[in-house]
Design a protein around this motif. Structure first.
Motif, mmCIF file in Angstrom:
data_model
loop_
_atom_site.group_PDB
_atom_site.id
_atom_site.type_symbol
_atom_site.label_atom_id
_atom_site.label_comp_id
_atom_site.label_asym_id
_atom_site.label_seq_id
_atom_site.Cartn_x
_atom_site.Cartn_y
_atom_site.Cartn_z
ATOM 1 N N ARG A 108 0.800 -1.048 0.072
ATOM 2 C CA ARG A 108 -0.129 -0.114 -0.010
ATOM 3 C C ARG A 108 0.811 1.162 -0.056
ATOM 4 N NH1 ARG A 108 -5.313 -0.131 0.795
ATOM 5 N NH2 ARG A 108 -6.204 -2.294 1.281
ATOM 6 N N CYS A 109 0.515 2.389 -0.538
ATOM 7 C CA CYS A 109 1.042 3.564 -0.597
ATOM 8 C C CYS A 109 1.032 4.021 0.676
ATOM 9 C CB CYS A 109 0.382 4.385 -1.541
ATOM 10 S SG CYS A 109 0.829 6.240 -1.689
ATOM 11 N N PRO A 110 2.280 4.588 1.017
ATOM 12 C CA PRO A 110 2.409 5.105 2.515
ATOM 13 C C PRO A 110 1.783 6.505 2.641
ATOM 14 C CG PRO A 110 4.466 4.572 1.586
ATOM 15 C CD PRO A 110 3.618 4.320 0.635
ATOM 16 N N ALA A 111 1.415 7.284 1.527
ATOM 17 C CA ALA A 111 0.962 8.487 1.516
ATOM 18 C C ALA A 111 -0.686 8.194 1.565
ATOM 19 C CB ALA A 111 1.513 9.310 0.456
ATOM 20 N N CYS A 112 -1.213 7.791 0.434
ATOM 21 C CA CYS A 112 -2.658 7.844 0.338
ATOM 22 C C CYS A 112 -3.307 6.269 0.701
ATOM 23 C CB CYS A 112 -2.941 8.000 -1.041
ATOM 24 S SG CYS A 112 -2.631 7.323 -2.173
ATOM 25 N N GLY A 113 -2.646 5.318 0.832
ATOM 26 C CA GLY A 113 -3.119 3.973 1.392
ATOM 27 C C GLY A 113 -3.447 3.101 0.049
ATOM 28 N N LEU A 159 5.041 4.249 -9.782
ATOM 29 C CA LEU A 159 4.243 5.507 -9.168
ATOM 30 C C LEU A 159 3.095 4.918 -8.674
ATOM 31 C CD1 LEU A 159 5.029 8.101 -12.175
ATOM 32 C CD2 LEU A 159 6.166 7.834 -10.003
ATOM 33 N N CYS A 160 2.576 5.579 -7.658
ATOM 34 C CA CYS A 160 1.221 5.245 -7.035
ATOM 35 C C CYS A 160 0.301 5.857 -7.904
ATOM 36 C CB CYS A 160 0.979 6.093 -5.604
ATOM 37 S SG CYS A 160 -0.779 5.851 -4.980
ATOM 38 N N PRO A 161 -0.654 4.754 -8.231
ATOM 39 C CA PRO A 161 -1.898 5.124 -9.172
ATOM 40 C C PRO A 161 -2.803 6.118 -8.913
ATOM 41 C CG PRO A 161 -2.308 2.943 -8.468
ATOM 42 C CD PRO A 161 -0.970 3.199 -7.858
ATOM 43 N N ALA A 162 -2.718 6.134 -7.398
ATOM 44 C CA ALA A 162 -3.931 7.312 -6.735
ATOM 45 C C ALA A 162 -3.298 8.643 -6.930
ATOM 46 C CB ALA A 162 -4.412 6.513 -5.513
ATOM 47 N N CYS A 163 -2.341 8.694 -6.032
ATOM 48 C CA CYS A 163 -1.469 10.071 -5.926
ATOM 49 C C CYS A 163 -0.394 10.597 -6.745
ATOM 50 C CB CYS A 163 -1.186 10.105 -4.221
ATOM 51 S SG CYS A 163 0.027 8.939 -3.748
ATOM 52 N N GLY A 164 0.234 9.041 -7.392
ATOM 53 C CA GLY A 164 1.300 9.774 -8.523
ATOM 54 C C GLY A 164 2.607 9.796 -7.725
HETATM 55 ZN ZN LIG Z 1 -0.591 7.214 -3.203
#
Ligand SMILES: [Zn+2]
Length: 196
Positions: A3-8, A15-20
């Protein structure tokens, strides 16, 4: 799947697909957020013991124990989240628990303060007698306790957070009357201790 540490969001790509954000950038964002939450939590924690004793609830000691547990849990979580983030491990659940805990000292402190401040009830007076007294020096103001026999069912003793004057003028075995307010939020609090 991590999981992305920033947005989950779940991420498999660089690159995170949600927050980039990249993993590294997301970790920086998380660390900054941890610091902000810690800066909210710590002053609340320092203030809580004082706020909770302005209108001391009858069950103050139980609340202080609960609060102490909460405090160490939060500190433990910060350390754990930081370590796991450095090791690129999943922190989503820990992060949510920690972010949920950080406003609690403020919420609980405000609740106890308003419980007394907004109380429009009348005190009830309970005759009882002093069992013992104890004082722990060097702690916060509420470290003086007047132990009296309880008038409540399922309670044997009450540990009253007595005012310094009240604490000094009573002796073991004294007959006293304890004034208890109902509390605006239904949390009974100590109004005063009087000689019978
Ligand atoms: Zn993210």
């Amino acid at each position: 799947m991590n999981r992305c540490p920033a947005c989950g969001a779940e991420r498999a790509a660089v690159l995170c697909p949600a927050c980039g954000l990249t993993q590294e950038a997301a970790e920086v964002v998380l660390r900054r957020r941890l610091i902000v939450h810690t800066l909210v939590f710590l002053p609340g924690s320092l203030l809580f013991p004082f706020l909770s004793q302005l209108y001391p609830p009858l069950d103050l000691d139980a609340m202080l124990v609960f609060f102490g547990t909460l405090f160490f849990l939060a500190i433990f979580l910060v350390v754990l989240i930081d370590r796991r983030t450095r090791a690129h491990q999943d922190v989503e659940l820990l992060k949510r628990i920690f972010f949920g805990l950080t406003p609690l000292p403020w919420v609980l402190g405000a609740a106890l303060f308003l419980n007394g401040r907004l109380d429009r009830g009348k005190p009830e007076f309970h005759p009882t007698s002093v069992v013992s007294r104890f004082e722990m020096k060097g702690l916060v103001r509420g470290s003086r306790r007047l132990m009296v026999y309880s008038w409540r069912e399922s309670h044997r003793l009450e540990r009253l957070a007595a005012e310094p004057d009240d604490f000094a003028r009573f002796r073991d075995g004294d007959a006293v009357v304890v004034g208890v307010m109902p509390g605006a939020l239904g949390i009974p609090w100590l109004y005063g201790v009087y000689r019978k």
